[in-house]
Design an enzyme around this catalytic site. Sequence first.
Site, PDB file in Angstrom:
ATOM      1  CB  THR A  23      -0.915   0.019   1.239  1.00 59.61           C
ATOM      2  OG1 THR A  23      -1.532   1.306   1.346  1.00 59.61           O
ATOM      3  CG2 THR A  23      -0.156  -0.231   2.520  1.00 59.61           C
ATOM      4  CE1 TYR A  69      -3.727  -2.336   5.101  1.00 63.52           C
ATOM      5  CE2 TYR A  69      -3.626  -0.061   4.341  1.00 63.52           C
ATOM      6  CZ  TYR A  69      -3.744  -1.412   4.070  1.00 63.52           C
ATOM      7  OH  TYR A  69      -3.872  -1.831   2.774  1.00 63.52           O
TER       8      TYR A  69
END
Length: 327
Positions: free
Chosen positions: A117, A141
């Site tokens: 990501t 995350y």
Amino acid sequence: MDKVLVTGGAGYIGSHACKALRAAGFEPVTYDNLITGWEDAVQFGPFERGDLLDRARLDQVFATHAPVAVMHFAALSQVGESMQKPGLYWQNNVEGSRNLIEAAVDAGCRNFVFSSTCATYGDQDGVVLDEDSVQLPINAYGASKRAIEDMLRDFGAAYGLRHVIFRYFNVAGGDPDGEIGEFHRPETHLIPLMLDAIDGKRDALTIFGTDYDTPDGTCIRDYVHVCDLVDAHVLGLKWLIDGRESRVFNLGTGSGFSVREVIEHSRAVTNKAVPYTEGPRRPGDCTKLVSGSTRAEAELGWTPTRSTLDQMIADAWRWHQTGHYDK
Ligand code: UDP
């Protein structure tokens, strides 16, 4: 037919990847615990229910299918939740990935495509991110995904595990054939929440923060069509099968849209008003994340064809109206 183990194959991006793999002549084997995935989405190859934390089950699946590669999507991926429950993210994402990577190595499977990501870059306002940008995640995350990237490099050095890492943000849209589409349990993503608000399935959308340092005060993101995204994953798989070296690729369009702009486009595409209210910032959100994809285009030959915001919203809206969401 060569098999590819797709973790998270019952999820939104994973199920689209399975469809693309099948179309490219591979047999996708879905490995998914169905906590956030949906069994109906597993339509393009065998299904093996299992958890990343279950090493024995992973070993069994590798032994049964002998995949030529792993495509690893399974992860917890909510920024806000990751700030509240970081332990969950380190356990599920990092520890789960360690199990998977070790199982792959032990089974002799040396090709690994990883869904990372742009959240690994953190908040770098004003910068169009490239693969060499420093990675300074500001939420658990992003930190968990960066740790998995580091793990892949270490296992690559130690055991010859070759890997392609894709960093991207904000995937949208759905299968043009309408067989699969975006769904999350619970739903936290902007576009599906907005479509629900438009047709009254949910309350008004809340804009998370209107005081960001952007032209209209709302966060800016780079949205990529899920079909373009999974096409890149198939190209990454072929890159590894062709014997190329481990590589990182950003996948983005290079242009960002603010939350208010997404609302405006949704209003135009659906021809319906978007009910919304303005609320406080969501912890962990970056101001602006925009990623170029020069390297993916030059080296993988990736050519996104559906990644205009209007096309993504139109595809999502068509899926939304099929009622699959209501299941
Ligand atoms: N967002 C929002 N309201 C919502 C959900 C999201 O304003 O109900 C914003 C969020 O703050 C971010 C953008 O929309 O700026 C995209 O968020 P999403 O959760 O879809 O993806 P993320 O950027 O967290 O991966």
